[in-house]
Motif scaffolding. Structure first.
Motif, short mmCIF file in Angstrom:
data_model
loop_
_atom_site.label_atom_id
_atom_site.label_comp_id
_atom_site.label_asym_id
_atom_site.label_seq_id
_atom_site.Cartn_x
_atom_site.Cartn_y
_atom_site.Cartn_z
N GLY A 183 -4.67 2.19 7.32
CA GLY A 183 -4.67 0.85 6.73
C GLY A 183 -4.34 -0.25 7.72
N LEU A 184 -3.65 0.07 8.78
CA LEU A 184 -3.39 -0.91 9.85
C LEU A 184 -4.40 -0.77 10.98
N ASN A 185 -4.68 0.44 11.40
CA ASN A 185 -5.46 0.64 12.62
C ASN A 185 -6.93 0.26 12.48
N LEU A 186 -7.57 0.60 11.39
CA LEU A 186 -8.99 0.26 11.26
C LEU A 186 -9.22 -1.25 11.17
N PRO A 187 -8.49 -2.01 10.34
CA PRO A 187 -8.68 -3.46 10.35
C PRO A 187 -8.42 -4.09 11.72
N ARG A 188 -7.41 -3.63 12.41
CA ARG A 188 -7.11 -4.20 13.72
C ARG A 188 -8.22 -3.91 14.72
N ASN A 189 -8.75 -2.71 14.69
CA ASN A 189 -9.85 -2.38 15.61
C ASN A 189 -11.11 -3.15 15.28
N VAL A 190 -11.39 -3.36 14.01
CA VAL A 190 -12.55 -4.16 13.62
C VAL A 190 -12.40 -5.58 14.15
N ARG A 191 -11.21 -6.14 14.05
CA ARG A 191 -10.98 -7.49 14.59
C ARG A 191 -11.11 -7.51 16.11
N ARG A 192 -10.62 -6.49 16.77
CA ARG A 192 -10.70 -6.46 18.24
C ARG A 192 -12.15 -6.45 18.73
N THR A 193 -13.05 -5.95 17.91
CA THR A 193 -14.46 -5.88 18.32
C THR A 193 -15.30 -6.97 17.66
N GLY A 194 -14.62 -8.03 17.18
CA GLY A 194 -15.34 -9.22 16.72
C GLY A 194 -15.58 -9.33 15.23
N GLY A 195 -15.23 -8.32 14.45
CA GLY A 195 -15.43 -8.39 13.01
C GLY A 195 -14.30 -9.12 12.32
N ARG A 196 -14.57 -9.64 11.13
CA ARG A 196 -13.57 -10.33 10.33
C ARG A 196 -13.11 -9.42 9.20
N THR A 197 -11.81 -9.47 8.89
CA THR A 197 -11.25 -8.62 7.84
C THR A 197 -10.42 -9.47 6.88
N ASP A 198 -10.19 -8.92 5.70
CA ASP A 198 -9.37 -9.63 4.71
C ASP A 198 -8.79 -8.62 3.73
N ILE A 199 -7.80 -9.08 2.98
CA ILE A 199 -7.20 -8.30 1.90
C ILE A 199 -7.41 -9.06 0.61
N LEU A 200 -7.85 -8.37 -0.43
CA LEU A 200 -8.03 -9.00 -1.73
C LEU A 200 -7.07 -8.40 -2.75
N ASP A 201 -6.94 -9.06 -3.87
CA ASP A 201 -6.12 -8.55 -4.96
C ASP A 201 -6.94 -7.51 -5.72
N ALA A 202 -6.61 -6.25 -5.52
CA ALA A 202 -7.36 -5.17 -6.15
C ALA A 202 -6.76 -4.73 -7.48
N THR A 203 -5.83 -5.50 -8.01
CA THR A 203 -5.19 -5.12 -9.27
C THR A 203 -6.20 -4.85 -10.38
N PRO A 204 -7.23 -5.71 -10.57
CA PRO A 204 -8.20 -5.42 -11.64
C PRO A 204 -9.31 -4.45 -11.22
N LEU A 205 -9.30 -4.04 -9.96
CA LEU A 205 -10.39 -3.19 -9.46
C LEU A 205 -10.06 -1.71 -9.48
N ALA A 206 -8.80 -1.38 -9.36
CA ALA A 206 -8.44 0.03 -9.21
C ALA A 206 -6.98 0.24 -9.56
N SER A 207 -6.63 1.48 -9.84
CA SER A 207 -5.24 1.85 -10.07
C SER A 207 -4.96 3.16 -9.33
N CYS A 208 -3.69 3.41 -9.09
CA CYS A 208 -3.32 4.60 -8.32
C CYS A 208 -1.87 4.94 -8.61
N ARG A 209 -1.60 6.21 -8.83
CA ARG A 209 -0.21 6.67 -8.82
C ARG A 209 0.02 7.36 -7.49
N MET A 210 0.61 6.63 -6.59
CA MET A 210 0.71 7.07 -5.19
C MET A 210 1.55 8.33 -5.05
#
Length: 375
Positions: A228-255
């Protein structure tokens, strides 16, 4: 002395509250899809001993609307019949494919190796990495893809609504979003493509396939725990843009559903986040001083008859609990997680310090029957 302490509490608690207030304004779910978007998505699920989860996960995935999709599940050496469940589903639905994971090579983390193999099998231009304990809403994949398109992103992720039923879950698991929304300034993270401002959630992460390959995919951090940290950071390092959205209505999980799993789960990748020798003392000042100390100072100041100090500490306490309440309402956290918020912060710091001290002593991280070196 009390007045100085209360002033520090107000500064630290106010910092958390202000950042949270700002982030809650911009932290939004993606727009609803009106149909006919034509998105092509490969939904990729690594599974190791997930017999209790995988059928329900597939039910939700196969109910996705407004996307052309394939579902690829990698069985990573399961011994509980996970592969048999997926194979039966694949036999009845051509959208599902089961692949057998290869033996874990030296120097690889298990999940990163599984996701690497899944990406190599994917056929569509958008990759949605999904943990087997996540339950998608029917429009989740389509809405995430539209969000990526609207914002011209290479990667987007979000934290599913976390289901918490035991007291330990209610205390600890909500702290993930407390830290994220309280200390990562979202407007700055969106204006700047600085890798250090990137963050994500490995439970639910969609990435453009081309950008994924340019960034080196999961192979680029094969020996790391925190996708969750490494892939977004690597995408940014190679010029891609990343973001985080509110996934509350999209999915649920019992971690996690018990205290030992919470401890192990939060400890396994702690040294890749907060639990670093330089970072953790700073985090301790921010969290202890901003969340635990204010009510203590307020109580002591009231007992000692120091009204100015009590007033400042009470303001700090009130701001923190107001921000914490608004966050809980937005992402549907249990009310007890708010009431016991200082306890949650204390337990979080305990886990992080234990992970750091353990790493210094040479202890290894354990997960899913495997052990890993940590730094």
């Amino acid at each position: 002395m009390l007045l100085y302490l209360s002033a520090a509490c107000l500064a630290l608690g106010g910092l958390y509250a202000v950042v949270t207030f700002v982030n809650l304004v911009v932290f939004r779910a993606p727009p609803r899809v009106n149909g006919g978007q034509g998105a092509r998505v490969s939904i990729l699920i690594p599974a190791r001993d997930e017999a209790s989860n995988i059928a329900a996960a597939l039910d939700c995935v196969l109910a996705q609307q407004d996307v052309e999709m394939e579902v690829v599940v990698l069985d990573d050496g399961s011994t509980d019949g996970t592969d048999e469940i997926v194979a039966a589903r694949a036999a009845s639905d051509p959208r599902v494919r089961l692949i057998r994971g290869k033996p874990l090579p030296a120097g690889w983390n298990g999940k990163q190796h599984a996701c690497h193999q899944l990406a190599n099998e994917a056929r569509h231009p958008s990759l949605l990495f999904l943990d087997a304990d996540v339950r998608l809403a029917p429009d989740a994949a389509a809405r995430m893809q539209v969000y990526m398109s609207i914002r011209d992103l290479s990667l987007v992720s979000g934290f599913p609504r976390q289901i918490t039923r035991t007291l330990s879950e209610m205390i600890v698991i909500p702290q993930i979003l407390v830290l994220l929304l309280g200390y990562l300034p979202f407007p700055m993270a969106r204006l700047s493509n600085e890798p250090g401002l990137a963050a994500g959630c490995g439970q639910l992460m969609m990435v453009d396939a081309a950008a994924y390959r340019v960034a080196g995919g999961h192979e680029a951090f094969r020996n790391r725990m925190h996708d969750g940290l490494n892939l977004p950071r690597n995408v940014r390092r190679t010029g891609g843009r990343t973001d985080i959205l509110d996934a509350t209505p999209l999915a649920s999980c019992r971690m996690y559903d018990n205290w030992p799993d919470i401890w192990t789960g939060f400890s396994k990748n702690a040294t890749e986040g907060m639990a670093k020798p330089v970072a953790l003392p700073v985090w301790t000042v921010l969290l202890f001083g901003g969340h635990i100390l204010p009510p203590v100072v307020a109580l002591v100041a009231l007992l000692l008859g120091a009204p100015d100090a009590a007033r400042a500490a009470l303001w700090a306490t009130g701001l923190v609990f107001l921000a914490r309440t608004l966050l809980a309402v937005k992402v549907r956290q249990h009310p007890l997680s708010v009431i016991l918020h200082p306890v949650g912060v204390a337990v979080t710091l305990w886990i992080q310090w234990a992970a750091l001290i353990g790493a210094r002593k040479g202890q290894r991280a354990e997960w899913r029957g495997r052990t890993y070196d940590v730094n």
